[in-house]
Enzyme design. Structure first.
Site, PDB file in Angstrom:
ATOM      1  N   GLY A  18       0.759  -0.963   0.151  1.00 57.61           N
ATOM      2  CA  GLY A  18      -0.126  -0.234  -0.021  1.00 57.61           C
ATOM      3  C   GLY A  18       0.906   1.248   0.040  1.00 57.61           C
ATOM      4  O   GLY A  18       0.436   2.342  -0.892  1.00 57.61           O
ATOM      5  N   ASP A  63     -13.577  -0.743   8.688  1.00 58.37           N
ATOM      6  CA  ASP A  63     -13.824  -1.989   8.579  1.00 58.37           C
ATOM      7  C   ASP A  63     -14.123  -2.283   7.202  1.00 58.37           C
ATOM      8  O   ASP A  63     -14.983  -1.823   6.513  1.00 58.37           O
ATOM      9  CB  ASP A  63     -14.508  -2.695   9.573  1.00 58.37           C
ATOM     10  CG  ASP A  63     -14.805  -4.242   9.588  1.00 58.37           C
ATOM     11  OD1 ASP A  63     -14.559  -4.763   8.694  1.00 58.37           O
ATOM     12  OD2 ASP A  63     -15.444  -4.673  10.425  1.00 58.37           O
ATOM     13  N   TYR A 152      -4.896 -18.714   2.176  1.00 59.81           N
ATOM     14  CA  TYR A 152      -4.825 -17.502   1.769  1.00 59.81           C
ATOM     15  C   TYR A 152      -5.027 -17.423   0.358  1.00 59.81           C
ATOM     16  O   TYR A 152      -5.636 -16.636  -0.210  1.00 59.81           O
ATOM     17  CB  TYR A 152      -3.116 -16.982   1.977  1.00 59.81           C
ATOM     18  CG  TYR A 152      -2.756 -15.749   1.419  1.00 59.81           C
ATOM     19  CD1 TYR A 152      -3.051 -14.456   1.904  1.00 59.81           C
ATOM     20  CD2 TYR A 152      -2.106 -15.833   0.259  1.00 59.81           C
ATOM     21  CE1 TYR A 152      -2.659 -13.529   1.331  1.00 59.81           C
ATOM     22  CE2 TYR A 152      -1.631 -14.680  -0.263  1.00 59.81           C
ATOM     23  CZ  TYR A 152      -2.013 -13.209   0.124  1.00 59.81           C
ATOM     24  OH  TYR A 152      -1.756 -12.264  -0.594  1.00 59.81           O
ATOM     25  N   LYS A 156      -8.045 -15.793  -1.770  1.00 63.30           N
ATOM     26  CA  LYS A 156      -7.642 -14.697  -2.830  1.00 63.30           C
ATOM     27  C   LYS A 156      -8.118 -15.362  -4.092  1.00 63.30           C
ATOM     28  O   LYS A 156      -8.678 -14.214  -4.975  1.00 63.30           O
ATOM     29  CB  LYS A 156      -6.080 -14.725  -3.031  1.00 63.30           C
ATOM     30  CG  LYS A 156      -5.376 -14.264  -1.981  1.00 63.30           C
ATOM     31  CD  LYS A 156      -5.683 -12.562  -1.826  1.00 63.30           C
ATOM     32  CE  LYS A 156      -5.178 -11.743  -2.434  1.00 63.30           C
ATOM     33  NZ  LYS A 156      -5.249 -10.179  -2.131  1.00 63.30           N
TER      34      LYS A 156
END
Length: 350
Positions: A18, A63, A152, A156
């Site tokens: 990010g 959230d 994971y 995804k």
């Protein structure tokens, strides 16, 4: 830059990738308003590899599964494009992945559609096609495995499918990027894990024969790909080509798996005169034993698992011809330079 891109909302903007997304949008799109949505604030102290001013970034703490939190961020940012890079780290309980990767993504898509956001760029993972077998020059036609290797990548893949299904050329356009083996300044998982293993004396051990090529990808290049996708998906001359598509993103220079680890260890002064090599079948057996003992007797997370052994020992590299052609992507930072940047950042001791 596409003239249509005026404002971008980065979901997960306080994380490893990010922060680099903020940096690359700041560098390449100086007139674009950048807003971050995350569960944690932007760090107060940044590495020298980030040149943006955090005080100039609009921030929303919230959230991802909350309609209100997401709606507030979208409405106030007036974003043209959402870049969704939020995701928990590897090694966490399945329910966390389900909440963030699946429920959070579906909620984001629903709110974005209701509020008429033009486009969404989703950070998926190259691991969504991995089934434990070798991945050799894989392109986007490779299918998902019937059984995923871990929670994971399973979630995804589920999120990626939801994003692709939501693509609507008359409403919300979507695109998915699949980066492989991300590393670089700010990493809080790969490099710290390597350092911890070296301190435990594990740098002398090698799982497999190290003849397996692996895609490591510099984080700045991954962020560049997201900027390109955000621009292309709004550009009338290119948007139809990339809407509803997936793209592998790599450094386009696969290297032997242990190269990166040993470069990090060497920088820290761990230079082993010899390596204890564990053949794949032996390592896999140890993985099963370790997993069983840790979960059933010690009641804690195992240090080595069959999944980790397969990741370390498998050939895993991908074909990025599609990203080059349709996104105009090319890795600006080569592998050696990226490793040097990472080592330099490690020495900043932030």
């Amino acid at each position: 830059m596409s003239e249509s891109l005026q404002s971008v909302l980065i979901i997960g903007g306080s994380g490893f990738l990010g922060l680099h997304l903020i940096e690359q949008f700041y560098r390449h799109c100086p007139n674009v308003a950048i807003t971050v949505f995350d569960v944690r604030p932007l760090p107060e102290k940044l590495s020298k590899y980030f040149t943006f001013d955090p005080s100039k970034i609009q921030f929303f703490k919230g959230d991802l599964t909350s309609d209100k939190d997401v709606s507030d961020a979208i409405n106030q940012s007036k974003c043209d494009v959402i870049v969704h890079s939020a995701s928990p780290m590897h090694g966490l309980p399945q329910e966390i992945y389900e909440k963030v990767n699946v429920q959070g993504t579906k909620n984001l898509l629903s709110v974005a559609q209701k509020l008429h956001v033009k486009a969404l760029v989703y950070t998926s993972s190259a691991g969504v096609i991995f089934n434990g077998q070798d991945v050799i020059n894989a392109d986007e036609t490779w299918p998902y495995p019937e059984v995923h290797m871990d929670g994971y990548n399973e979630t995804k893949a589920a999120a990626e499918e939801a994003v692709m299904k939501a693509n609507d050329n008359d409403q919300l356009r979507t695109v998915c990027l699949r980066p492989a083996g991300i590393f670089g300044p700010g990493d809080r998982q790969l490099v710290p894990g390597l350092r911890a293993s070296a301190k435990l004396g594990q740098s002398k051990y090698q799982l497999g024969d190290n003849n397996n090529l692996f895609d490591w990808t510099y984080v700045g290049n991954v962020a560049d790909a997201h900027v390109l996708a955000a621009q292309k998906i709004l550009d009338k001359s290119t948007r139809d080509d990339i809407s509803g598509q997936t793209f592998f993103i790599t450094n386009d220079s696969p290297t032997y798996f242990w190269t990166l680890a040993r470069t990090v260890w060497k920088n820290d002064g761990y230079i082993d005169k010899y390596y204890i090599k564990l053949p794949y079948p032996v390592a896999l057996t140890l993985g099963y034993i370790s997993e069983f003992v840790a979960k059933n007797i010690l009641k804690k997370e195992p240090g080595i698992t069959p999944f980790r052994v397969k990741v370390v020992c498998a050939i895993r590299y991908h074909n990025i011809a599609k990203a080059k052609k349709l996104l105009g992507y090319k890795p600006e930072v080569d592998l050696e330079t990226g490793i040097n940047y990472t080592l330099d950042w490690m020495n900043e001791d932030l």
